[in-house]
Design an enzyme around this catalytic site. Structure first.
Site, PDB file in Angstrom:
ATOM      1  CB  THR A   1       6.661 -18.300 -19.131  1.00 51.26           C
ATOM      2  OG1 THR A   1       6.908 -19.672 -19.437  1.00 51.26           O
ATOM      3  CG2 THR A   1       7.010 -17.427 -20.318  1.00 51.26           C
TER       4      THR A   1
ATOM      5  CD  GLN B   1      -3.120  -0.685   0.202  1.00 49.42           C
ATOM      6  OE1 GLN B   1      -3.306   0.464  -0.190  1.00 49.42           O
ATOM      7  NE2 GLN B   1      -3.836  -1.703  -0.238  1.00 49.42           N
TER       8      GLN B   1
ATOM      9  CB  SER C   1       1.067  -5.535  -5.420  1.00 54.26           C
ATOM     10  OG  SER C   1       0.056  -5.876  -6.329  1.00 54.26           O
TER      11      SER C   1
ATOM     12  CB  CYS D   1      -8.594  -9.037   0.148  1.00 59.04           C
ATOM     13  SG  CYS D   1      -7.577  -7.819  -0.650  1.00 59.04           S
TER      14      CYS D   1
END
Ligand code: PLP
Length: 394
Positions: free
Chosen positions: A237, A179, A199, A325
Site C-alpha cells: 500500500t 547522499q 532517500s 549505519c
C-alpha cells in the site's frame, strides 16, 4: 545542556513546512491510493503530483519513478532486479569497494546465488578510476553500480564517465545518489545512468520513503511482490504522506541547493581549518575538492573514535564514527581501509556532517570541545605515551 547536531549525513530533521504538507494525508485524505472511491482518488492524485514533481527535478519521466521504502530497498531492487533479469546473459556485477552496506550486502547475497562481483578499488582520495572499470568489464558483466557520493568521506565519483563506459558496452549502470540530493545537482539524463536511488530522510524529508529511477525500456525483476502498486512493479500500500513529503522536501532541496551548499561548505571549511590548526596529528580523510560540501572526516591518531564520540555526546555534540549505519560494530570502516588507512588510524576516525541550520558559533563550540576531548584522551592513551617516549628517545 547545549546541543549541537553534526550528523546530517545520518539523517536530517523533517522540515516544518514539509510536515504541514504531509499532515492532511494522515488524517483527512487517508484513503488507499488504489481504491476507486473519492478517498482513494485524492490519495492517488497526490501521489501522481509527487511523482511528476520528482521526475521533473531529476530530469526523468513520471513513469520512470518508483517509490520504495527508502535507499536500502532502492539499492537492493536496482542491483538484484537487474542481475536476475539478465542472468541468461551473464553473472558478473561490478561495484566499488566503498559502497554503502545497502549495496555491498546486496552484492554479497548475489554472490551466494552464484553471481560474481568485482569491487573496484579507490585510491587515497576515495575515487574510482575509469581505467579500472574498463579493465574489470568482461563479456559476462551485466550490471555496474557505483555511488555518486560516499556517505563516510563524501568523495564524489565520476559517474558521467563511468556510465558512458557502461553504455558503450551495453551494460546497465546504477548509481546510489542517496547522499547527493540537495548537495550537488543530480540529473539522470546528464549523468547518463539507467537507474538511480535516493532517500527522503537525507534532505529534510520523511524517513522510510525512497525512490528508484528506472529508465524507460530497462527490464528488471521485481524485488517486493504483492499487489499491483507502482504499475505492477512493487507491491505494498502506497505510503501517501511520505510520498508527498519526499516530493515537497526534494523540491525545496533542489531549489535552495546553491544557497544551502554555499553556507554548509563555509561551515565545514571553517571547522576543517580550525581542527587542522588547533589539533596535532590529524588526518583529513578523502579528497579536498571532489567531496560533498557537508562532509568532514578526520582520523585523530593514537585514540579511539568511539571514545571521542562518547565524550562529545556528553558535551551535547552529535557526530558519527565510521558510517552511522555500521555504528554498533567495532570493525574498522571498510571505506577508510579502502583509501589505505591502517586499521588503527581508521579506528580513530570521526565524521562530522553539517546542515543548512549549522551556525558559526556551533562550529566554534565543537572545535573547542574536540580539542579538549582529544587532549584528554591522548593524556590517558598508552599509544600516545609510547609515541611521545619514542620522540624523546630519538
Ligand atoms: N545509501 C547511502 C549512500 C546512504 O548513506 C544510506 C543511508 O545512510 C543508504 C543508502 C540507505 O538509505 P535508507 O536509510 O533510506 O535505507
Amino acid at each position: 545542556m547545549r546541543k549541537v547536531y553534526l550528523d546530517y549525513s545520518a539523517t536530517t530533521p523533517l522540515s516544518e513546512e514539509v510536515f504541514e504538507k504531509m499532515k492532511p494525508y494522515f488524517t483527512e485524505c487517508f484513503g488507499n491510493a488504489n481504491s476507486l472511491h473519492s478517498f482513494g482518488r485524492d490519495g492517488a492524485y497526490a501521489v501522481d503530483m509527487a511523482r511528476r514533481k520528482i521526475a521533473e527535478l531529476l530530469g526523468a519521466e513520471p513513469n520512470e519513478i518508483y517509490f520504495t521504502s527508502g535507499g536500502t530497498e532502492a539499492d537492493n531492487w536496482a542491483v538484484k532486479g537487474a542481475a536476475w533479469a539478465r542472468k541468461e546473459k551473464g553473472n558478473h556485477i561490478i561495484t566499488s569497494a566503498i559502497e554503502h552496506h545497502a549495496l555491498l550486502n546486496t552484492c554479497e547475497s548475489l554472490e551466494k546465488q552464484g553471481f560474481e562481483v568485482t569491487y573496484l578499488p579507490v585510491y587515497e582520495n576515495g575515487i574510482v578510476k575509469s581505467e579500472d572499470l574498463k579493465k574489470a568489464i568482461t563479456d559476462k558483466t551485466t550490471v555496474i553500480s557505483v555511488m555518486l557520493a560516499n556517505n563516510e568521506i563524501g568523495s564524489l565519483q565520476p559517474i558521467r564517465e563511468l556510465a558512458a563506459i557502461a553504455k558503450e558496452k551495453h551494460i546497465l549502470f546504477h548509481t546510489d545518489a542517496v547522499q547527493a540530493i540537495g548537495s550537488v545537482p543530480v540529473n539522470v539524463k546528464e549523468l547518463g545512468v539507467d537507474m538511480l536511488s535516493l532517500s527522503g530522510h537525507k534532505f529534510y524529508g520523511p524517513k522510510g520513503i525512497g525512490v528508484l529511477y528506472i529508465r524507460k525500456g530497462v527490464k528488471t525483476d521485481k524485488l517486493i511482490v504483492g499487489g499491483h502498486q507502482e504499475r505492477g512493479m512493487r507491491g505494498g500500500t502506497t505510503n501517501v504522506p511520505a510520498v508527498v513529503g519526499l516530493a515537497a522536501a526534494m523540491e525545496t532541496a533542489v531549489r535552495d541547493l546553491d544557497k544551502n551548499a554555499k553556507h554548509i561548505k563555509a561551515m565545514r571549511d571553517r571547522f576543517v581549518s580550525a581542527i587542522e590548526k588547533e589539533v596535532p596529528f590529524v588526518i583529513y580523510n578523502g579528497d579536498r575538492e571532489k567531496r560533498l560540501p557537508q562532509n568532514a572526516n578526520f582520523s585523530f591518531e593514537f585514540i579511539e573514535g568511539e571514545s571521542i564520540l562518547y565524550k562529545l555526546d556528553l558535551a551535547g555534540i552529535a557526530c558519527s564514527s565510521g558510517s552511522a549505519c555500521s555504528s554498533g560494530s567495532l570493525d574498522p570502516s571498510h571505506v577508510l581501509l579502502a583509501i589505505g588507512l591502517p586499521a588503527e588510524k581508521a579506528h580513530g576516525s570521526i565524521r562530522f556532517t553539517f546542515g543548512k541550520d549549522t551556525t558559526p558559533d556551533e562550529v566554534d563550540y565543537v572545535v573547542g570541545k574536540v580539542k579538549e576531548t582529544v587532549e584528554y584522551l591522548r593524556g590517558i592513551s598508552p599509544l600516545f605515551a609510547e609515541f611521545k617516549g619514542g620522540i624523546q628517545n630519538v
